[in-house]
Design a protein around this motif. Structure first.
Motif, PDB file in Angstrom:
ATOM      1  N   ALA A   1       0.867  -1.333  -0.028  1.00  0.00           N
ATOM      2  CA  ALA A   1      -0.160   0.058  -0.030  1.00  0.00           C
ATOM      3  C   ALA A   1       0.862   1.290  -0.312  1.00  0.00           C
ATOM      4  N   GLY A   2       2.014   1.205   0.440  1.00  0.00           N
ATOM      5  CA  GLY A   2       2.815   2.152   0.571  1.00  0.00           C
ATOM      6  C   GLY A   2       2.496   3.229   1.726  1.00  0.00           C
ATOM      7  N   LYS A   3       1.727   2.841   2.626  1.00  0.00           N
ATOM      8  CA  LYS A   3       1.367   3.698   3.832  1.00  0.00           C
ATOM      9  C   LYS A   3       1.305   2.646   4.984  1.00  0.00           C
ATOM     10  N   THR A   4       1.605   3.226   6.188  1.00  0.00           N
ATOM     11  CA  THR A   4       1.329   2.466   7.402  1.00  0.00           C
ATOM     12  C   THR A   4      -0.323   2.112   7.552  1.00  0.00           C
ATOM     13  N   VAL A   5      -0.718   1.060   8.488  1.00  0.00           N
ATOM     14  CA  VAL A   5      -1.980   0.818   8.661  1.00  0.00           C
ATOM     15  C   VAL A   5      -2.666   2.061   9.405  1.00  0.00           C
ATOM     16  N   TYR A   6      -2.270   2.658   9.813  1.00  0.00           N
ATOM     17  CA  TYR A   6      -2.826   3.752  10.469  1.00  0.00           C
ATOM     18  C   TYR A   6      -3.194   5.040   9.526  1.00  0.00           C
ATOM     19  N   GLN A   7      -2.322   4.997   8.622  1.00  0.00           N
ATOM     20  CA  GLN A   7      -2.613   5.925   7.380  1.00  0.00           C
ATOM     21  C   GLN A   7      -3.646   5.403   6.379  1.00  0.00           C
ATOM     22  N   LEU A   8      -3.563   4.039   6.460  1.00  0.00           N
ATOM     23  CA  LEU A   8      -4.787   3.546   5.513  1.00  0.00           C
ATOM     24  C   LEU A   8      -6.157   3.592   6.370  1.00  0.00           C
ATOM     25  N   LYS A   9      -6.081   3.399   7.672  1.00  0.00           N
ATOM     26  CA  LYS A   9      -7.353   3.812   8.426  1.00  0.00           C
ATOM     27  C   LYS A   9      -7.867   5.276   8.337  1.00  0.00           C
ATOM     28  N   ASP A  10      -6.895   6.102   8.385  1.00  0.00           N
ATOM     29  CA  ASP A  10      -7.390   7.524   8.259  1.00  0.00           C
ATOM     30  C   ASP A  10      -7.905   7.584   6.928  1.00  0.00           C
ATOM     31  N   ASP A  11      -7.263   7.172   5.684  1.00  0.00           N
ATOM     32  CA  ASP A  11      -7.782   7.616   4.252  1.00  0.00           C
ATOM     33  C   ASP A  11      -9.162   6.671   4.306  1.00  0.00           C
ATOM     34  N   GLN A  12      -9.298   5.591   4.899  1.00  0.00           N
ATOM     35  CA  GLN A  12     -10.502   5.012   4.591  1.00  0.00           C
ATOM     36  C   GLN A  12     -11.738   5.181   5.518  1.00  0.00           C
ATOM     37  N   ARG A  13     -11.493   5.808   6.543  1.00  0.00           N
ATOM     38  CA  ARG A  13     -12.360   6.227   7.717  1.00  0.00           C
ATOM     39  C   ARG A  13     -13.505   6.762   7.173  1.00  0.00           C
ATOM     40  N   PRO A  14     -13.727   7.739   6.256  1.00  0.00           N
ATOM     41  CA  PRO A  14     -14.682   8.568   5.769  1.00  0.00           C
ATOM     42  C   PRO A  14     -15.706   7.643   4.866  1.00  0.00           C
ATOM     43  N   LEU A  15     -14.818   6.826   3.807  1.00  0.00           N
ATOM     44  CA  LEU A  15     -15.832   5.808   3.081  1.00  0.00           C
ATOM     45  C   LEU A  15     -16.355   4.663   4.064  1.00  0.00           C
ATOM     46  N   ILE A  16     -15.683   4.286   4.980  1.00  0.00           N
ATOM     47  CA  ILE A  16     -16.146   3.077   5.566  1.00  0.00           C
ATOM     48  C   ILE A  16     -17.565   3.707   6.270  1.00  0.00           C
ATOM     49  N   LYS A  17     -17.447   4.876   6.905  1.00  0.00           N
ATOM     50  CA  LYS A  17     -18.554   5.561   7.399  1.00  0.00           C
ATOM     51  C   LYS A  17     -19.980   5.600   6.541  1.00  0.00           C
ATOM     52  N   GLU A  18     -19.250   6.170   5.297  1.00  0.00           N
ATOM     53  CA  GLU A  18     -20.335   6.402   4.241  1.00  0.00           C
ATOM     54  C   GLU A  18     -21.021   4.969   3.999  1.00  0.00           C
TER      55      GLU A  18
END
Length: 466
Positions: free
Chosen positions: A126-143
Motif C-alpha cells: 500500500a505504501g502506507k502504514t496501517v494507521y494511514q490506511l485507516k485515516d484514508d478509509q474512515r470516511p468511506l467506511i462510515k459512508e
C-alpha cells in the motif's frame, strides 16, 4: 435499475463495491496510476472520481472476479446509490457510532493482513502504514455503513415465501446456475490464558533493562526493536508506527494514554496490555491527535500449566454444550476471549460478512482440527496460536460442510431464498429511489453518462453532464 437485480454475473462486484477497501491497498502503491484524475459524478456535496471506478476495475481480477462488459457502469451506479443512501441516512439521523466504524475498519485491516501474509507486507504494497490506511478509509467506511443502515431501513418490511423462492429459482436458466465449491460454517470458543506473574515480572524487568541500555547509549531503540520485538508489523522498521488518539479499537487505552503523555524522545516504562503483552514506547513526534512513535512488544509466554487450566475450563464448557444446557452460540458469548464475538458472532466470516467460507479462509490449526470432524461435531479443547502470536485453547464447531455441486433447491434452499429475498428488496429499493432521487442534487459526467445509459435516470440537473 436492472443491474442490481441480476443474480450471478454481478454478484462479486456488488459484494466488492459494498466497501471499496481493497482499492486502497493496491492503488496506493501502484506507480502506474499517472493519469490526471477527474470528477465524473456529484451527489449532494459528495464527488465521485474516475479513479474510484478505475481502481475497483483494476483490483477485481486480483480477487479472482470475472468482470462483465459493463462493469464500469455497475460500479459507478453502486457508488452513486451508496452516496444517496448515506446522505438520506444523515437526513434521517440514523445512528452510527465512531466505535462501530473503528470496529469495521479493524475487521477489514485484519482481513487484508491475512490476505497479504503480514502487516508489513500489506504496508509495503500500500505504501502506507496501517494507521494511514485507516485515516484514508474512515470516511468511506462510515459512508458505506450509513448506506447499509439506510437500505436496511427501507427494506425492513420485505419478506419472502417458499412459493416465491421456488418461482424465483425456476426462472433462472439451467445453464446460468453456478457450480458451488465446498463451503463450511465453522465456529470457535477460544480462551487466551495469561502468563504467570513470575513470567510477567521477568519480561517487565527485561524491558526495564532495554530502556536503560537505550538511554545509556549502548544501543538504539531501532536496533533493539529489530532484535527482540515480537511485533512482525513493525520489527523491521525499528518499531515505527503512526497512531491516532481515537484508535482505541486497535490499541489499548493504557497504550494510547502513555504514548500521548510522553515528550518527544522520551521512553516509557514497560506498559502491560492484556490483549497483546508488554510495550516499551518512545514518542518521536506529536501533532494534535496524531503521533509518531516507536515501540517494542514482548509477549509473555504461557506455559503448559496455563494452557492446561484453559483446557480444563473448556472441557466444562464442552460438557455443558453436549448436554444441551447451553447452545454453542450462547457459550461463545459467555466464555470466549475473542473480542470479535460480541460484534460478529463466533463463526469465521467471509469478506462479505457471510458465515459460509472456503477452507482457505481458515487458519492452519483450524484446518487440521476439522479435517476428521463431521457436521455437528464439537471438538475437544485444542491448542492454537492467534494472529498476534498469543497461544490459547479453543473448541471448534463444524456447523455445516457442503460438497461441490450445482446450485439446487434441495441443497441450497437457504442461499436461494437469500437471493430471492435480495431481488425483492432491490425492487423495493427501486421504488424508494424513484421517489428520493428528485430530492437530491445529482450530476453525471456527460462522457460517463454517454457510455452508461443506466446512469441517466439519476440525473436531476437540467445540464446532462459537465
Amino acid at each position: 435499475m436492472s443491474k442490481r437485480t441480476g443474480l450471478f454475473s454481478v454478484k462479486g462486484i456488488l459484494a466488492a463495491v459494498g466497501i471499496l477497501f481493497s482499492t486502497l491497498v493496491t492503488a496506493q502503491g501502484q506507480a502506474s496510476k499517472q493519469v490526471v484524475d477527474k470528477i465524473i459524478g456529484v451527489v449532494g456535496d459528495r464527488i465521485i472520481l474516475n479513479s474510484d471506478v478505475q481502481n475497483e476495475l483494476n483490483d477485481a481480477p486480483r480477487r479472482g472476479e470475472t468482470l462483465p462488459p459493463n462493469a464500469n457502469c455497475i460500479i459507478m451506479e453502486q457508488i452513486m446509490l451508496s452516496k444517496i443512501l448515506a446522505l438520506q441516512a444523515e437526513r434521517d439521523s440514523i445512528p452510527l457510532t465512531d466505535e462501530e466504524v473503528e470496529a469495521q475498519l479493524d475487521m477489514k485491516i485484519r482481513y487484508y493482513i491475512q490476505q497479504f501474509g503480514s502487516q508489513a507486507e500489506l504496508e509495503s504494497v500500500a505504501g502506507k502504514t496501517v494507521y494511514q490506511l485507516k485515516d484514508d478509509q474512515r470516511p468511506l467506511i462510515k459512508e458505506q455503513m450509513l448506506a447499509e443502515r439506510m437500505k436496511n431501513k427501507v427494506v425492513s418490511g420485505v419478506h419472502i415465501t417458499p412459493t416465491e423462492v421456488k418461482t424465483f429459482f425456476e426462472k433462472v436458466p439451467a445453464d446460468s446456475l453456478p457450480f458451488l465449491e465446498s463451503e463450511l460454517e465453522v465456529g470457535q470458543i477460544s480462551i487466551l490464558p495469561s502468563a504467570s506473574k513470575d513470567v510477567d515480572d521477568y519480561i517487565y524487568n527485561e524491558m526495564v533493562n532495554y530502556k536503560k541500555q537505550i538511554e545509556s547509549g549502548s544501543t538504539t531503540f531501532d536496533a533493539l526493536a529489530k532484535r527482540v520485538s515480537e511485533d512482525p508489523g513493525s520489527r523491521e522498521r525499528g518499531g515505527l508506527y503512526e497512531i491516532n488518539r481515537s484508535d482505541k479499537s486497535t490499541w489499548d487505552p493504557v497504550f494510547l494514554s502513555t504514548a500521548f503523555r510522553l515528550k518527544a524522545g522520551e521512553i516509557s516504562l514497560p506498559v502491560k496490555s492484556n490483549r497483546f503483552g508488554f510495550f516499551l514506547i518512545q514518542q518521536i513526534s506529536r501533532r494534535g491527535d496524531n503521533a509518531k512513535i516507536k515501540m517494542i512488544l514482548r509477549i509473555p509466554p504461557v506455559t503448559e500449566n496455563e494452557l492446561k487450566e484453559a483446557r480444563l475450563k473448556l472441557d466444562s464448557v464442552h460438557a455443558e454444550i453436549e448436554a444441551k444446557k447451553i447452545s454453542f452460540k450462547d457459550a461463545a458469548y459467555k466464555y470466549s476471549d475473542d473480542e470479535n464475538v460480541k460484534n460478529y458472532g463466533p463463526y469465521v466470516l467471509n469478506r462479505d460478512g457471510s458465515t459460509y467460507v472456503n477452507i482457505d479462509a481458515l487458519d492452519k490449526d483450524m484446518v487440521n482440527t476439522i479435517k476428521d470432524m463431521k457436521v455437528g461435531d464439537l471438538s475437544r479443547p485444542v491448542n492454537f496460536t492467534n494472529d498476534q502470536g498469543k497461544k490459547g485453547v479453543r473448541l471448534v464447531y463444524l456447523k455445516s460442510r457442503s460438497e461441490p455441486h450445482r446450485l439446487n433447491l434441495n441443497d441450497d434452499y437457504a442461499k436461494i431464498a437469500d437471493m430471492a429475498l435480495g431481488q425483492k428488496k432491490n425492487q423495493e429499493l427501486d421504488k424508494w429511489l424513484q421517489k428520493k432521487i428528485p430530492t437530491f442534487y445529482i450530476l453525471v459526467d456527460k462522457d460517463a453518462a454517454g457510455g452508461c445509459p443506466s446512469l441517466l435516470k439519476y440525473q436531476t440537473t437540467e445540464n446532462r453532464g459537465f
